[in-house]
Design an enzyme around this catalytic site. Sequence first.
Site, PDB file in Angstrom:
ATOM      1  N   ASP A  95       0.838  -1.185   0.000  1.00  0.00           N
ATOM      2  CA  ASP A  95       0.000   0.000   0.000  1.00  0.00           C
ATOM      3  C   ASP A  95       0.884   1.251   0.000  1.00  0.00           C
ATOM      4  O   ASP A  95       1.754   1.384  -0.840  1.00  0.00           O
ATOM      5  CB  ASP A  95      -0.971  -0.079   1.193  1.00  0.00           C
ATOM      6  CG  ASP A  95      -2.039   0.992   1.171  1.00  0.00           C
ATOM      7  OD1 ASP A  95      -3.049   0.811   0.475  1.00  0.00           O
ATOM      8  OD2 ASP A  95      -1.865   2.021   1.850  1.00  0.00           O
ATOM      9  N   ARG A  96       0.691   2.207   0.937  1.00  0.00           N
ATOM     10  CA  ARG A  96       1.494   3.430   0.928  1.00  0.00           C
ATOM     11  C   ARG A  96       2.974   3.111   1.061  1.00  0.00           C
ATOM     12  O   ARG A  96       3.829   3.786   0.486  1.00  0.00           O
ATOM     13  CB  ARG A  96       1.064   4.388   2.046  1.00  0.00           C
ATOM     14  CG  ARG A  96      -0.412   4.672   2.137  1.00  0.00           C
ATOM     15  CD  ARG A  96      -1.045   5.099   0.828  1.00  0.00           C
ATOM     16  NE  ARG A  96      -0.713   6.475   0.467  1.00  0.00           N
ATOM     17  CZ  ARG A  96      -1.146   7.075  -0.646  1.00  0.00           C
ATOM     18  NH1 ARG A  96      -1.918   6.414  -1.501  1.00  0.00           N
ATOM     19  NH2 ARG A  96      -0.817   8.312  -0.910  1.00  0.00           N
ATOM     20  N   ARG A 135       4.504   2.507  -2.180  1.00  0.00           N
ATOM     21  CA  ARG A 135       4.758   3.749  -2.929  1.00  0.00           C
ATOM     22  C   ARG A 135       6.064   4.395  -2.457  1.00  0.00           C
ATOM     23  O   ARG A 135       6.831   4.933  -3.264  1.00  0.00           O
ATOM     24  CB  ARG A 135       3.575   4.699  -2.782  1.00  0.00           C
ATOM     25  CG  ARG A 135       2.292   4.089  -3.312  1.00  0.00           C
ATOM     26  CD  ARG A 135       1.094   5.012  -3.356  1.00  0.00           C
ATOM     27  NE  ARG A 135      -0.080   4.203  -3.659  1.00  0.00           N
ATOM     28  CZ  ARG A 135      -0.366   3.693  -4.869  1.00  0.00           C
ATOM     29  NH1 ARG A 135       0.423   3.958  -5.897  1.00  0.00           N
ATOM     30  NH2 ARG A 135      -1.439   2.948  -5.054  1.00  0.00           N
ATOM     31  N   HIS A 167     -11.416   6.897  -0.860  1.00  0.00           N
ATOM     32  CA  HIS A 167     -10.548   7.518   0.140  1.00  0.00           C
ATOM     33  C   HIS A 167      -9.433   8.337  -0.499  1.00  0.00           C
ATOM     34  O   HIS A 167      -8.904   9.251   0.132  1.00  0.00           O
ATOM     35  CB  HIS A 167      -9.949   6.435   1.050  1.00  0.00           C
ATOM     36  CG  HIS A 167      -9.096   5.431   0.346  1.00  0.00           C
ATOM     37  ND1 HIS A 167      -9.613   4.534  -0.570  1.00  0.00           N
ATOM     38  CD2 HIS A 167      -7.761   5.194   0.412  1.00  0.00           C
ATOM     39  CE1 HIS A 167      -8.632   3.782  -1.026  1.00  0.00           C
ATOM     40  NE2 HIS A 167      -7.507   4.161  -0.468  1.00  0.00           N
ATOM     41  N   TRP A 168      -9.078   8.038  -1.745  1.00  0.00           N
ATOM     42  CA  TRP A 168      -8.026   8.800  -2.417  1.00  0.00           C
ATOM     43  C   TRP A 168      -8.425  10.268  -2.565  1.00  0.00           C
ATOM     44  O   TRP A 168      -7.590  11.147  -2.430  1.00  0.00           O
ATOM     45  CB  TRP A 168      -7.727   8.190  -3.787  1.00  0.00           C
ATOM     46  CG  TRP A 168      -6.744   7.068  -3.723  1.00  0.00           C
ATOM     47  CD1 TRP A 168      -6.813   5.956  -2.943  1.00  0.00           C
ATOM     48  CD2 TRP A 168      -5.527   6.967  -4.454  1.00  0.00           C
ATOM     49  NE1 TRP A 168      -5.726   5.161  -3.157  1.00  0.00           N
ATOM     50  CE2 TRP A 168      -4.929   5.745  -4.081  1.00  0.00           C
ATOM     51  CE3 TRP A 168      -4.902   7.765  -5.410  1.00  0.00           C
ATOM     52  CZ2 TRP A 168      -3.707   5.330  -4.617  1.00  0.00           C
ATOM     53  CZ3 TRP A 168      -3.694   7.344  -5.952  1.00  0.00           C
ATOM     54  CH2 TRP A 168      -3.106   6.135  -5.555  1.00  0.00           C
ATOM     55  N   TYR A 199      -2.107  11.285   1.689  1.00  0.00           N
ATOM     56  CA  TYR A 199      -2.944  11.221   0.493  1.00  0.00           C
ATOM     57  C   TYR A 199      -2.978  12.550  -0.259  1.00  0.00           C
ATOM     58  O   TYR A 199      -3.138  12.560  -1.488  1.00  0.00           O
ATOM     59  CB  TYR A 199      -4.356  10.757   0.858  1.00  0.00           C
ATOM     60  CG  TYR A 199      -4.420   9.248   0.974  1.00  0.00           C
ATOM     61  CD1 TYR A 199      -4.767   8.471  -0.119  1.00  0.00           C
ATOM     62  CD2 TYR A 199      -4.080   8.615   2.161  1.00  0.00           C
ATOM     63  CE1 TYR A 199      -4.789   7.093  -0.026  1.00  0.00           C
ATOM     64  CE2 TYR A 199      -4.099   7.234   2.261  1.00  0.00           C
ATOM     65  CZ  TYR A 199      -4.455   6.479   1.165  1.00  0.00           C
ATOM     66  OH  TYR A 199      -4.466   5.107   1.248  1.00  0.00           O
ATOM     67  N   HIS A 240      -7.401  -6.631   0.129  1.00  0.00           N
ATOM     68  CA  HIS A 240      -6.276  -5.696   0.073  1.00  0.00           C
ATOM     69  C   HIS A 240      -5.174  -6.029   1.071  1.00  0.00           C
ATOM     70  O   HIS A 240      -4.005  -5.738   0.818  1.00  0.00           O
ATOM     71  CB  HIS A 240      -6.809  -4.284   0.338  1.00  0.00           C
ATOM     72  CG  HIS A 240      -5.780  -3.207   0.253  1.00  0.00           C
ATOM     73  ND1 HIS A 240      -5.063  -2.948  -0.895  1.00  0.00           N
ATOM     74  CD2 HIS A 240      -5.349  -2.300   1.184  1.00  0.00           C
ATOM     75  CE1 HIS A 240      -4.245  -1.934  -0.687  1.00  0.00           C
ATOM     76  NE2 HIS A 240      -4.393  -1.530   0.567  1.00  0.00           N
TER      77      HIS A 240
END
Length: 295
Positions: free
Chosen positions: A104-105, A108, A149-150, A213, A274
Amino acid sequence: MIEGFTQSRIDTGDVTLSIHRAGRGAPLILLHGYPQNHRCWAKVAPRFAQDFDTIVPDLRGYGDSDAPADDAGHTAYSKRRMAADIVGLMDALGLDRAHVLGHDRGARVAYRLALDHPDRIARLGIIEIVPTGDFWESWTADLALKAYHWTFLAQPAPLPERMIAANPVAYVDWTLAQWTLEKSLAVFAPDALDSYRAQMSDPARVHAMCADYRAGAFLDRQLDGDSRKDGDLIAAPLHFLWAEGGFPAQTGDPLSLWRRWAPQVTGNACRSGHFAMEENPQAVLDAFLDHFRRN
């Protein structure tokens, strides 16, 4: 705590990160995502530690790490800045290179680290994301509804922070359950769930998550575009694991998106929502133990 791991706080030069560490061998850094922290790795980290010097930080703004305020340009939680935190952590621990696995984050942060600091990454693992710019470009009405949520968290402060504060436990429970394959909280260990709820009840950490975000909607997307224009590629061998019931699966052919970014890409899907490390930990171990063992 993660069973068998010890906790410490490490000054990275910009922020102090909380880390959990165990094991011996080549260093392996595990980076968590939203709305979680280091506890999401608890079902797999002890097995990784049998083969690797396994280091599990809380990203800035999450868990027990520092949570600086956002800035007007949303640079404080850009993945470039968060990747620099991991470089600072490696420097503080005396590590020249490491394997990095992100979800997830955290994934990134991991691929930005691989692009910005290619000499510091041996092998890269990505769980359950496609690159930020590509994900924005893939949006359809159906995907926008699932990934609401983005845009919600990226709204100007303090709108999402105030809305979450109305009932933070209900918000995080809804988010976690809805992103699992079975739409249930049952896959989360009670102490992990307590940790995620406590984090979402801390206004400073909610602000940090929203800032994460906001960076994704603006600066991170721009950084991806710049990297694509400049022809930057991820040099490290990359293995990508995505969930049959997760977000990347909604983009059509997520593996092909990663092949535009790296010349050495392998990948597979698994039966999960997820949160693969908690829903299907064996699939995560099967996907990445061999990947990180290779020379």
